[in-house]
Design an enzyme around this catalytic site. Structure first.
Site, PDB file in Angstrom:
ATOM      1  CG  ASP A  89      -0.253  -0.053   2.533  1.00 17.29           C
ATOM      2  OD1 ASP A  89       0.957   0.213   2.575  1.00 17.29           O
ATOM      3  OD2 ASP A  89      -0.921  -0.361   3.529  1.00 17.29           O
ATOM      4  CG  ASP A 264      -5.472  -5.604   2.200  1.00 17.19           C
ATOM      5  OD1 ASP A 264      -5.110  -5.233   3.330  1.00 17.19           O
ATOM      6  OD2 ASP A 264      -6.074  -4.845   1.404  1.00 17.19           O
TER       7      ASP A 264
END
Length: 374
Positions: A89, A264
């Site tokens: 991320d 996720d």
């Protein structure tokens, strides 16, 4: 990265992501390795649960151990000894989570390190540079995670700045000549017209995949489903779709039903450490005294190392004694449960039996199947 789409069942999609480091079967769940480790697990143990890809956290890995140490090892794959794909991320959500100790401007985000209070600045360019050093197979653009609740005007301003940051992310990614993949992130809170504007702008910039961000941040589940049903059909069909930070097992099922390819969440690992274990019949709270003398496995339908070798009573005992092994065995089970769920969803899409799979998933837990909007 190459995305192949094999078949569909309703809106659900069965395919795969092909990387130089390996293939990821989709729909896929990515265990979270925030600091370069899935807590308590070796890479071999994580792989044994069925995971094809991991998520790493740019923000935390930047603060510790930092780019220099990462480069000395090669990249994050070498540092943590995981030679399969990694998605990172951008750090946007972690900055959003800092609350009062950060200041967001057009240039980027000023904040104080949660570790030592040092003044730090993070912007789209720096995020791309860090992720390049990490060797991420999938890089995420730097965006602002719109808080919930937000007025439509607040959400619009946030989304439009994220679009400008998306272009800066793309430009820096290209300047670095990064050979890997870059995903855009669709924002707009719970407002469909803002989601439309965000997606349109991202597609014009051009990305290898598209994530749906800004959900699972406190909004009602109905709003998350509504946004997914609205947005997913508009995402280019030849690009993977990623629902960030989600979620509970039923959230994965509902995301797949609406066309999501990637997920996720820290839930399977965090809940494992707190004694909340997912099974085919629902959640088992292993700290409950009812399990003190239970000789049965956690889930007779699970093929994980924990379920094949240990009883509920043993797991209860380990938890009561604060033994590290308890958290490890719980984590192995929860990660395997999530991967078995994804395997079941993939198989159901392949055989055109997704509706039956979903009905069985909910019925076995004594729950009703949520409706899809046509």
């Amino acid at each position: 990265m190459k995305f192949e789409l094999d078949t569909t069942d309703g809106r659900a999609r069965r395919g795969r992501l092909i990387f130089e480091r390996g293939t990821v079967e989709t729909p896929a769940f990515m265990p979270v390795g925030t600091y370069g480790t899935v807590k308590g697990m070796t890479p071999e143990e994580v792989r044994a649960t069925g995971a094809d890809i991991l998520l790493g956290n740019t923000f935390h890995l930047w603060l510790r151990p930092g780019e220099e140490i990462m480069r000395k090892h090669g990249d994050l794959h070498d540092f943590m000894n995981w030679q399969r794909p990694i998605l990172t991320d951008s750090g946007g959500f972690q900055v959003f989570s800092l609350g009062d100790i950060r200041k967001i401007t057009e240039e980027g985000v000023h904040f104080r390190s949660p570790i030592n209070g040092e003044k730090i600045f993070l912007d789209p360019e720096k995020s791309m540079q860090i992720q390049h050093a990490l060797g991420s197979d999938v890089v995420m653009i730097f965006d602002e995670c719109t808080p919930y609740p937000a007025t439509e005007d607040e959400a619009r301003k946030s989304m439009q700045m994220s679009l400008r940051w998306a272009k800066r992310s793309r430009d820096e990614f290209d300047r670095l000549e990064n050979p890997n993949s870059l995903f855009g992130i669709i924002q707009g809170s719970v407002y469909e017209d803002l989601r439309d504007e965000s997606l349109k702008g991202l597609v014009e910039i051009g990305f290898d995949g598209y994530a749906v961000g800004g959900l699972a941040v406190g909004e009602p589940k109905e709003d998350m489903h509504r946004i997914l049903e609205h947005v997913c059909p508009q995402i280019p069909a030849d690009k993977p779709r990623y629902l960030m930070g989600v979620g509970k097992p039923e959230d994965l099922v509902e995301g797949v039903r609406r066309g999501i390819d990637m997920f996720d969440c820290v839930m399977p690992t965090r809940n494992a450490r707190n004694g909340h274990l997912f099974t085919s019949e629902g959640v088992i709270k292993i700290r409950n005294a009812r399990h003190r003398d239970d000789t049965s496995p956690l889930d007779p339908k699970c093929d994980c190392y924990t379920c094949k070798n240990y009883s509920r009573a043993y797991l209860y005992h380990l938890d009561r004694c604060n033994e590290i092994l308890g958290a490890r065995l719980n984590t192995i089970h929860n990660l395997r449960y999530y991967q078995m769920l994804m395997e079941g969803l993939r198989g159901a899409i392949e055989t055109g039996t997704l509706d039956a799979f979903v009905k069985d998933f909910y019925t076995s837990q004594g729950r009703e199947v949520p409706e899809l909007v046509d």
